[in-house]
Enzyme design. Structure first.
Site, PDB file in Angstrom:
ATOM      1  N   SER A 115       0.840  -1.193   0.000  1.00  0.00           N
ATOM      2  CA  SER A 115       0.000   0.000   0.000  1.00  0.00           C
ATOM      3  C   SER A 115       0.883   1.255   0.000  1.00  0.00           C
ATOM      4  CB  SER A 115      -0.975  -0.056   1.188  1.00  0.00           C
ATOM      5  OG  SER A 115      -2.005   0.888   1.051  1.00  0.00           O
ATOM      6  N   ASP A 254      -9.302  -5.180  -5.261  1.00  0.00           N
ATOM      7  CA  ASP A 254      -8.425  -4.249  -4.557  1.00  0.00           C
ATOM      8  C   ASP A 254      -8.836  -2.804  -4.798  1.00  0.00           C
ATOM      9  OD1 ASP A 254      -6.137  -3.140  -3.310  1.00  0.00           O
ATOM     10  OD2 ASP A 254      -4.857  -4.720  -4.127  1.00  0.00           O
ATOM     11  N   HIS A 281      -7.337  -5.764  -0.865  1.00  0.00           N
ATOM     12  CA  HIS A 281      -6.123  -4.994  -0.622  1.00  0.00           C
ATOM     13  C   HIS A 281      -5.057  -5.747   0.175  1.00  0.00           C
ATOM     14  CE1 HIS A 281      -4.096  -1.177  -0.862  1.00  0.00           C
ATOM     15  NE2 HIS A 281      -4.042  -0.996   0.445  1.00  0.00           N
TER      16      HIS A 281
END
Length: 304
Positions: A115, A254, A281
């Site tokens: 991320s 995602d 995610h």
């Protein structure tokens, strides 16, 4: 800033530097002969907890792994009174470079960022740092404008009552309300983690709640409402400077959508992309066996 009291930091060690101390933990032996991997957590400000499963999955191949809490969160120094201008990607790149030197691995290492950590990892790699041998980018954009644009598309598919609740509180700046938090969790269950969140993930979210300084300053009150200093962050035009083998990992559901990955894929010269069909995610949580196989196969192929 005084040195950290080691007894208060549980396992791990600290690196002292001009802004305080950075907590880190090494899994495995750095002198094992295998190129170590440094993990960069997300948030910003989410701390290392939720990527511990990645450390364990990689370390099972006898490859050393380093996790650390970026400055401002977790077991590292918190700086709640620092001005917003303090919190920049360059700050965290400086911290990473210092940690590599501190550990004695600056001439031979790989980076895996998840991320925000993948965003940081890509920007770091565009600088062609000495010693970087490979890069894994998990669930990350290279442009926050595209992140926000894709978030709007995902939000348009939410039930009307959920999206209306989000809009109402965002407009009123009441995103700390229980109603907004409930609507946010609905989105997260679709696009952040589609399985029950394990304790490590819950711990990362909890510590953001305890000290949201970094996350709210750089990002905003939620994953999908970026109003912080990263709002205009975009390194698409620098991605062609990445000179190491790169693996992209993302989920079919995602919030770092396939559109984002395609834009990165076509700009990074030596790049492969693995899409995880059952994940959002956090493929390392949602499809751990496949994540372990894909990531370790890439690392073994590209590293010593």
């Amino acid at each position: 800033m005084s040195e950290a009291n080691q007894s208060t930091l549980d396992t791990g060690k600290v690196m002292n530097w001009k802004h305080g101390y950075t907590w880190y933990q090494v899994f495995g032996e750095l002198n094992s002969g295998k190129t170590p991997v440094v993990l960069l957590h997300g948030g910003p400000g989410a701390a290392h907890n939720y990527i511990l499963p990645i450390a364990h999955l990689i370390n099972q191949s006898n490859r050393p792994v380093i996790v650390y809490d970026q400055i401002g969160c977790g077991k590292s120094t918190h700086l709640p009174n620092a001005p917003k201008e303090f919190w920049t990607p360059e700050l965290f790149i400086e911290e990473l470079n210092l940690l590599l030197e501190h550990l004695g691995i600056s001439t031979n290492y790989a980076v895996l960022g998840q991320s925000w950590g993948g965003m940081l990892g890509m920007q770091f790699a565009t600088l062609r740092p000495k010693g970087l041998k490979a890069l894994v980018v998990a669930d990350s954009p290279a442009s926050m404008a595209i992140w926000s644009s894709e978030a709007e598309k995902l939000r348009a598919m939410l039930p009307d009552e959920v999206e209306n609740t989000l809009r109402k509180h965002e407009a009123a700046s009441t995103t700390d309300s229980a109603e907004y938090q409930g609507a946010m969790e609905f989105y997260y269950a679709r696009h952040v983690c589609r399985v029950p969140m394990p304790p490590e993930v819950l711990a990362s979210f909890a510590q953001i709640g305890d000290d949201p300084t970094v996350d709210h300053t750089m990002n905003g009150p939620s994953e999908f409402h970026c109003i912080g200093t990263l709002k205009t962050w975009d390194i698409h035009n620098q991605l062609n400077q990445i000179s190491v083998p790169t693996l992209l990992v993302s989920g079919a559901h995602d919030e770092a959508t396939p559109t984002m990955q395609s834009e990165i894929m076509r700009r990074v010269p030596d790049c492969v992309w693995e899409l995880f069909p059952e994940s959002s995610h956090m493929p390392h949580i949602e499809e751990p066996a496949r994540f372990k196989r894909i990531v370790n196969s890439f690392l073994d192929a590209k590293l010593g």
